[in-house]
Scaffold this motif. Structure first.
Motif, PDB file in Angstrom:
ATOM      1  N   ARG A 243       0.869  -1.179   0.000  1.00 17.25           N
ATOM      2  CA  ARG A 243       0.000   0.000   0.000  1.00 17.25           C
ATOM      3  C   ARG A 243       0.903   1.225   0.000  1.00 17.25           C
ATOM      4  O   ARG A 243       1.756   1.381   0.860  1.00 17.25           O
ATOM      5  CB  ARG A 243      -0.901   0.006   1.234  1.00 17.25           C
ATOM      6  CG  ARG A 243      -1.965   1.090   1.184  1.00 17.25           C
ATOM      7  CD  ARG A 243      -3.030   0.876   2.231  1.00 17.25           C
ATOM      8  NE  ARG A 243      -2.508   0.911   3.596  1.00 17.25           N
ATOM      9  CZ  ARG A 243      -2.286   2.025   4.298  1.00 17.25           C
ATOM     10  NH1 ARG A 243      -2.527   3.196   3.763  1.00 17.25           N
ATOM     11  NH2 ARG A 243      -1.835   1.967   5.520  1.00 17.25           N
TER      12      ARG A 243
ATOM     13  N   THR B 183       2.781   4.646   0.443  1.00 21.17           N
ATOM     14  CA  THR B 183       2.951   5.475   1.620  1.00 21.17           C
ATOM     15  C   THR B 183       2.036   6.687   1.548  1.00 21.17           C
ATOM     16  O   THR B 183       1.392   7.047   2.512  1.00 21.17           O
ATOM     17  CB  THR B 183       4.411   5.984   1.702  1.00 21.17           C
ATOM     18  OG1 THR B 183       5.282   4.919   1.372  1.00 21.17           O
ATOM     19  CG2 THR B 183       4.722   6.489   3.087  1.00 21.17           C
TER      20      THR B 183
ATOM     21  N   PHE C 242       3.645   0.448   2.649  1.00 19.62           N
ATOM     22  CA  PHE C 242       3.410  -0.469   3.759  1.00 19.62           C
ATOM     23  C   PHE C 242       3.091  -1.842   3.199  1.00 19.62           C
ATOM     24  O   PHE C 242       2.269  -1.967   2.294  1.00 19.62           O
ATOM     25  CB  PHE C 242       2.217   0.012   4.598  1.00 19.62           C
ATOM     26  CG  PHE C 242       2.453   1.333   5.273  1.00 19.62           C
ATOM     27  CD1 PHE C 242       3.191   1.398   6.445  1.00 19.62           C
ATOM     28  CD2 PHE C 242       1.949   2.499   4.730  1.00 19.62           C
ATOM     29  CE1 PHE C 242       3.411   2.618   7.072  1.00 19.62           C
ATOM     30  CE2 PHE C 242       2.167   3.723   5.350  1.00 19.62           C
ATOM     31  CZ  PHE C 242       2.903   3.780   6.519  1.00 19.62           C
TER      32      PHE C 242
ATOM     33  N   GLU D 274       1.232  -5.188   3.471  1.00 20.90           N
ATOM     34  CA  GLU D 274       0.046  -5.682   4.157  1.00 20.90           C
ATOM     35  C   GLU D 274      -0.240  -7.109   3.712  1.00 20.90           C
ATOM     36  O   GLU D 274       0.034  -7.477   2.577  1.00 20.90           O
ATOM     37  CB  GLU D 274      -1.169  -4.805   3.843  1.00 20.90           C
ATOM     38  CG  GLU D 274      -1.011  -3.374   4.313  1.00 20.90           C
ATOM     39  CD  GLU D 274      -2.247  -2.525   4.061  1.00 20.90           C
ATOM     40  OE1 GLU D 274      -2.476  -1.595   4.843  1.00 20.90           O
ATOM     41  OE2 GLU D 274      -2.970  -2.785   3.084  1.00 20.90           O
TER      42      GLU D 274
ATOM     43  N   ARG E  72      -4.023  -6.309   6.923  1.00 19.99           N
ATOM     44  CA  ARG E  72      -3.308  -5.893   8.127  1.00 19.99           C
ATOM     45  C   ARG E  72      -1.857  -5.573   7.776  1.00 19.99           C
ATOM     46  O   ARG E  72      -1.237  -6.282   7.011  1.00 19.99           O
ATOM     47  CB  ARG E  72      -3.329  -7.006   9.173  1.00 19.99           C
ATOM     48  CG  ARG E  72      -4.727  -7.446   9.546  1.00 19.99           C
ATOM     49  CD  ARG E  72      -4.650  -8.518  10.631  1.00 19.99           C
ATOM     50  NE  ARG E  72      -5.916  -9.222  10.784  1.00 19.99           N
ATOM     51  CZ  ARG E  72      -6.937  -8.791  11.507  1.00 19.99           C
ATOM     52  NH1 ARG E  72      -6.861  -7.640  12.127  1.00 19.99           N
ATOM     53  NH2 ARG E  72      -8.045  -9.499  11.609  1.00 19.99           N
ATOM     54  N   GLN E  73      -1.343  -4.509   8.397  1.00 23.01           N
ATOM     55  CA  GLN E  73       0.061  -4.135   8.164  1.00 23.01           C
ATOM     56  C   GLN E  73       0.983  -5.098   8.898  1.00 23.01           C
ATOM     57  O   GLN E  73       0.648  -5.595   9.965  1.00 23.01           O
ATOM     58  CB  GLN E  73       0.320  -2.724   8.684  1.00 23.01           C
ATOM     59  CG  GLN E  73      -0.051  -1.652   7.694  1.00 23.01           C
ATOM     60  CD  GLN E  73       0.291  -0.271   8.226  1.00 23.01           C
ATOM     61  OE1 GLN E  73       1.218  -0.121   9.012  1.00 23.01           O
ATOM     62  NE2 GLN E  73      -0.459   0.719   7.800  1.00 23.01           N
TER      63      GLN E  73
ATOM     64  N   TYR F 199       7.130   6.442   7.633  1.00 23.47           N
ATOM     65  CA  TYR F 199       6.485   5.263   8.202  1.00 23.47           C
ATOM     66  C   TYR F 199       6.297   5.341   9.711  1.00 23.47           C
ATOM     67  O   TYR F 199       5.724   4.461  10.317  1.00 23.47           O
ATOM     68  CB  TYR F 199       7.275   4.000   7.860  1.00 23.47           C
ATOM     69  CG  TYR F 199       7.409   3.805   6.378  1.00 23.47           C
ATOM     70  CD1 TYR F 199       6.382   3.215   5.643  1.00 23.47           C
ATOM     71  CD2 TYR F 199       8.537   4.239   5.693  1.00 23.47           C
ATOM     72  CE1 TYR F 199       6.490   3.061   4.275  1.00 23.47           C
ATOM     73  CE2 TYR F 199       8.651   4.079   4.320  1.00 23.47           C
ATOM     74  CZ  TYR F 199       7.615   3.484   3.630  1.00 23.47           C
ATOM     75  OH  TYR F 199       7.729   3.325   2.268  1.00 23.47           O
TER      76      TYR F 199
END
Length: 70
Positions: free
Chosen positions: A12, A14, A27, A29, A37-38, A69
């Motif tokens: 996903r 940033t 990120f 996931e 979920r990350q 992040y």
């Protein structure tokens, strides 16, 4: 070690307003029980990055700026 079967993996971006294709940073996931979920970076290794980058067709992982992040 513990092996976890995941349904799906995605990167996903940033910054959602970036329209850069393909997404090369963001990120990570995983889909777990139908929810995205990350992944926590605790215990994450460069080898993990290499595997994910390889799945997306990139030759290897690169250093990145960690500030976005936090």
């Amino acid at each position: 070690g513990l092996t976890v079967q995941v349904e799906d993996v995605r990167i996903r971006a940033t910054y959602s307003h970036r329209k850069r294709i393909p997404i090369t940073e963001g990120f990570l996931e995983v889909k777990d029980g139908g929810k995205w979920r990350q992944i926590c970076n605790e215990g994450w290794t460069e080898m993990n990055s290499r595997v994910i980058c390889g799945m997306y067709g990139f030759p290897g992982e690169k250093r990145f700026n960690t500030r976005p992040y936090k």
